[in-house]
Scaffold this motif. Structure first.
Motif, short mmCIF file in Angstrom:
data_model
loop_
_atom_site.label_atom_id
_atom_site.label_comp_id
_atom_site.label_asym_id
_atom_site.label_seq_id
_atom_site.Cartn_x
_atom_site.Cartn_y
_atom_site.Cartn_z
N ARG A 1 -8.90 -5.05 3.64
CA ARG A 1 -8.23 -4.55 2.44
C ARG A 1 -7.44 -5.66 1.76
O ARG A 1 -6.23 -5.55 1.51
CB ARG A 1 -7.31 -3.37 2.77
CG ARG A 1 -8.01 -2.20 3.46
CD ARG A 1 -7.05 -1.04 3.65
NE ARG A 1 -6.98 -0.21 2.45
CZ ARG A 1 -6.00 0.65 2.20
NH1 ARG A 1 -4.98 0.75 3.03
NH2 ARG A 1 -6.02 1.39 1.10
N ARG A 2 -8.13 -6.72 1.42
CA ARG A 2 -7.50 -7.86 0.76
C ARG A 2 -7.74 -7.83 -0.74
O ARG A 2 -8.87 -7.68 -1.18
CB ARG A 2 -8.03 -9.17 1.35
CG ARG A 2 -7.64 -9.35 2.81
CD ARG A 2 -8.33 -10.53 3.46
NE ARG A 2 -7.90 -10.68 4.85
CZ ARG A 2 -8.47 -11.50 5.73
NH1 ARG A 2 -9.53 -12.23 5.36
NH2 ARG A 2 -8.01 -11.59 6.95
N CYS A 3 -6.65 -7.98 -1.50
CA CYS A 3 -6.73 -7.92 -2.97
C CYS A 3 -6.76 -9.35 -3.51
O CYS A 3 -5.71 -9.92 -3.87
CB CYS A 3 -5.55 -7.15 -3.53
SG CYS A 3 -5.51 -5.41 -3.05
N TYR B 1 0.79 -1.23 0.00
CA TYR B 1 0.00 0.00 0.00
C TYR B 1 0.83 1.28 0.00
O TYR B 1 0.26 2.37 -0.10
CB TYR B 1 -0.99 -0.02 1.17
CG TYR B 1 -2.14 -0.96 0.89
CD1 TYR B 1 -3.26 -0.52 0.19
CD2 TYR B 1 -2.10 -2.29 1.28
CE1 TYR B 1 -4.31 -1.37 -0.10
CE2 TYR B 1 -3.15 -3.15 0.99
CZ TYR B 1 -4.25 -2.69 0.30
OH TYR B 1 -5.28 -3.54 0.00
N GLN C 1 -5.69 0.88 -5.49
CA GLN C 1 -4.65 0.95 -4.47
C GLN C 1 -3.37 0.25 -4.98
O GLN C 1 -3.33 -0.31 -6.06
CB GLN C 1 -5.14 0.29 -3.19
CG GLN C 1 -6.26 1.05 -2.50
CD GLN C 1 -5.78 2.38 -1.94
OE1 GLN C 1 -4.72 2.48 -1.31
NE2 GLN C 1 -6.56 3.44 -2.17
N PRO D 1 -8.77 -3.62 -3.35
CA PRO D 1 -9.02 -4.32 -2.10
C PRO D 1 -10.51 -4.49 -1.83
O PRO D 1 -11.34 -3.67 -2.21
CB PRO D 1 -8.38 -3.42 -1.04
CG PRO D 1 -8.38 -2.06 -1.67
CD PRO D 1 -8.20 -2.28 -3.13
N THR D 2 -10.83 -5.60 -1.17
CA THR D 2 -12.18 -5.86 -0.70
C THR D 2 -12.12 -6.17 0.79
O THR D 2 -11.06 -6.48 1.33
CB THR D 2 -12.82 -7.05 -1.44
OG1 THR D 2 -12.04 -8.23 -1.17
CG2 THR D 2 -12.86 -6.80 -2.94
N PRO E 1 -6.18 6.51 0.89
CA PRO E 1 -6.62 5.16 1.28
C PRO E 1 -8.00 4.78 0.79
O PRO E 1 -8.35 3.58 0.81
CB PRO E 1 -6.57 5.21 2.81
CG PRO E 1 -6.68 6.66 3.15
CD PRO E 1 -5.98 7.38 2.06
N GLU F 1 -2.43 -10.34 0.67
CA GLU F 1 -2.33 -9.95 2.08
C GLU F 1 -2.31 -11.14 3.02
O GLU F 1 -1.86 -11.03 4.16
CB GLU F 1 -3.49 -9.02 2.43
CG GLU F 1 -3.39 -7.64 1.82
CD GLU F 1 -3.67 -7.60 0.32
OE1 GLU F 1 -3.24 -6.65 -0.35
OE2 GLU F 1 -4.34 -8.54 -0.20
N GLN G 1 -13.02 -5.17 4.97
CA GLN G 1 -12.38 -4.18 5.83
C GLN G 1 -10.90 -4.48 6.03
O GLN G 1 -10.14 -3.60 6.43
CB GLN G 1 -13.11 -4.13 7.17
CG GLN G 1 -14.50 -3.54 7.08
CD GLN G 1 -15.17 -3.43 8.45
OE1 GLN G 1 -14.78 -4.09 9.40
NE2 GLN G 1 -16.19 -2.59 8.53
#
Length: 535
Positions: free
Chosen positions: A274-276, A209, A245, A269-270, A240, A487, A272
């Motif tokens: 923030r996983r891609c 990030y 991202q 990202p999806t 953010p 992540e 909360q």
């Protein structure tokens, strides 16, 4: 001009290197441990892209057996010198710890489709190599340099050295031409020449990030290089809530009309956390040169979700159901892991996909796993399996896969007295132990085909099965598909670099290579309300 929605190459397509030859654009992207190596897409309008080749197809060019997860082919550079195509790439053998074992090679071809030459070994001083063809006929090789001592930095700067194509090696002194900015972790170099200036584009901040595209220039190719007044011409690190991202690692191209575009990697990202899940993808931005000789991303430095390009994108193929059959060989959407000897792990001679059970799904050497990228946040997948295991060490089935430590796997296997059963074998972000969560077995008839399916709706993953003509029924709990992400794929924030795949696999831990036959494979994209930034 028409407007498109980023990314232009959805799903795992990172580290783009772009090239225009006449009216044709090409983008080369990293493939890491997936074989064949390097994806090259083609376009004539920057909007619609088609996979045309994976050039590293044989053992002489690439053998990744033993390469750890997220190693293998890093950051290819595709160029053309007016006579032929040049492809530079790294094969990384170790990435964790203090050392990086990264070997750099060059292959060439007269046509983008190949045949591509055997490789020329160049060096191993670092990764992210690039080849620049100067207007005086000289060729220059650049790569980041790795310093295991951290004196003062592990990412020690950008190395420049002349490449002699006749001798097939680097010649003359090596210079460290640029050490980056205070963001550090300088990598991904590309050289350009414009109006008497040499321009150096790099990536900084690591590929998570804090990633960024940094720009510098010099009157001399070996420097000193002056950093752009804004430092970073593209980054999401201070935005953010931007849709795109992890923006960084880019390359420039100019249209026949004189417009400039920057392609770059990005992640969407999806959840909360923030996983891609779709990994690092390729996006595009319009850029403008100003009178002071610097370039700026239009409406940047934060990347735009919507960008004007020369062409109008047809999204019909992207949303079409793909029903793959194997009577004409393995469809081009599919890849396998590491080995340059695919005949040992699969065959399509019978018109079906026959996998020969090899090592476990967690092997870094020889596993029979054939899969395609997840390119949508929500989708359905389905296959029919014919498999007759004799014990628990033989298993085959349907997998949603990220890495050896991170997968979901519905298998047909056997227990006492050769009783066939279904088992869910799940490894949920289990680095470094590779622990399995194993479901309660479901007995099935000892003969006959079994239909296996899964659905993903955002982060919710559910497996299904059916025997004979019965309707599909769920098996196991609803699982967290967002774990199949960079992540969660490794132990470091910068440690995993690929993306989610879905496909089929077979293992025979007895060593007898028991075959598993798959009739077809269906991938069905689904539009779902949870998918905020779907293209």
């Amino acid at each position: 001009m028409p407007q498109i929605t980023n990314p232009i190459l959805p799903g795992f397509n990172p580290d783009p290197s772009i090239l225009r030859v006449g009216a044709d654009y090409y983008i080369a992207t990293s493939t890491f441990e997936w074989f064949p190596g390097v994806q090259i897409h083609h376009s004539t309008d920057l909007a619609n892209w088609t996979l045309v080749t994976r050039p590293l197809t044989r053992k002489a060019q690439l053998d990744m057996r033993g390469d750890p997860d997220s190693c293998g082919v890093w950051a290819p550079c595709l160029s053309h010198d007016g006579k032929k195509f040049w492809l530079v790439y790294t094969d990384v053998k170790r990435k964790d710890g203090s050392f990086k074992d990264a070997h750099n090679y060059i292959v060439t071809a007269d046509r983008i489709e190949g045949p591509w030459s055997d490789p020329i070994y160049i060096n191993s001083s670092g990764f992210d190599p690039s080849l620049f063809h100067d207007d005086d006929g000289k060729k220059w090789f650049v790569n980041m340099m790795w310093d295991h001592r951290t004196r003062p930095l592990k990412f020690a700067g950008i190395a420049l050295q002349q490449f002699d194509p006749k001798a097939g090696k680097l010649v003359g002194p090596r210079s460290n031409i640029y050490q980056g900015t205070d963001l550090k972790l300088v990598e991904g170099p590309h050289l350009y020449k414009r109006n008497g200036w040499y321009y150096l584009l790099t990536a900084e901040g690591g590929t998570a990030y804090d990633h960024a595209v940094t720009f510098a220039r010099s009157r001399n190719i070996d420097g000193p290089y002056e950093t752009h007044p804004d430092k970073h011409i593209l980054t999401s690190k201070d935005a953010p809530f931007a849709a795109l991202q992890r923006a960084g690692h880019g390359d420039l191209v100019e249209t026949p009309e004189g417009k400039t575009y920057l392609v770059h990697l990005t992640g969407r990202p999806t959840t909360q956390e923030r996983r891609c899940v779709l990994g690092r993808e390729t996006a595009i931005q319009e850029a403008e040169w100003t009178e002071d000789g610097w370039i700026h991303v239009k409406q940047g430095p934060v990347p735009s979700l919507h960008v004007e390009v020369p062409g109008t994108r047809d999204d019909t193929p992207y949303w079409a159901e793909q029903r793959y059959t194997f009577d004409k060989g393995l469809p081009p959407d599919f890849q396998w892991l590491r080995t340059p000897e695919p005949e040992r792990i699969f065959s399509t001679d019978t018109g079906k996909l026959r996998l020969f059970g090899r090592e476990s799904i967690g092997s870094w050497f020889e596993q029979a796993l054939v899969a395609r990228r997840q390119t949508h946040f929500s989708y359905d997948a389905e296959t029919v399996l014919d498999f007759s295991p004799t014990d628990e060490r033989q298993f085959a089935g349907l997998t949603a896969y990220y890495s050896r430590y991170n997968f979901f796997y519905l298998t047909v296997t056997a227990h006492a007295d050769r009783q066939r059963e279904l088992l869910l074998l799940n490894s949920e972000a289990s680095w470094p132990d590779g622990n399995l969560t194993i479901s309660q077995p479901v007995q099935i008839p000892n003969t006959g085909k079994v239909k296996l399916a899964l659905t993903i709706r955002g982060k919710a993953l559910q497996f299904f099965y059916a025997v004979g003509d019965a309707a599909l029924q769920p098996i196991g709990p609803v699982l967290d598909a967002s774990l199949l992400s960079d992540e969660c794929g490794g132990h470091q924030a910068h440690g995993s670099f690929t993306g989610a795949f879905v496909g089929v696999a077979a293992s025979d831990l007895n060593g007898t290579a028991l075959a598993a036959d798959f009739d077809y494979f269906t991938y069905r994209p689904v539009k779902h309300e949870s998918d905020r930034y779907e293209i």
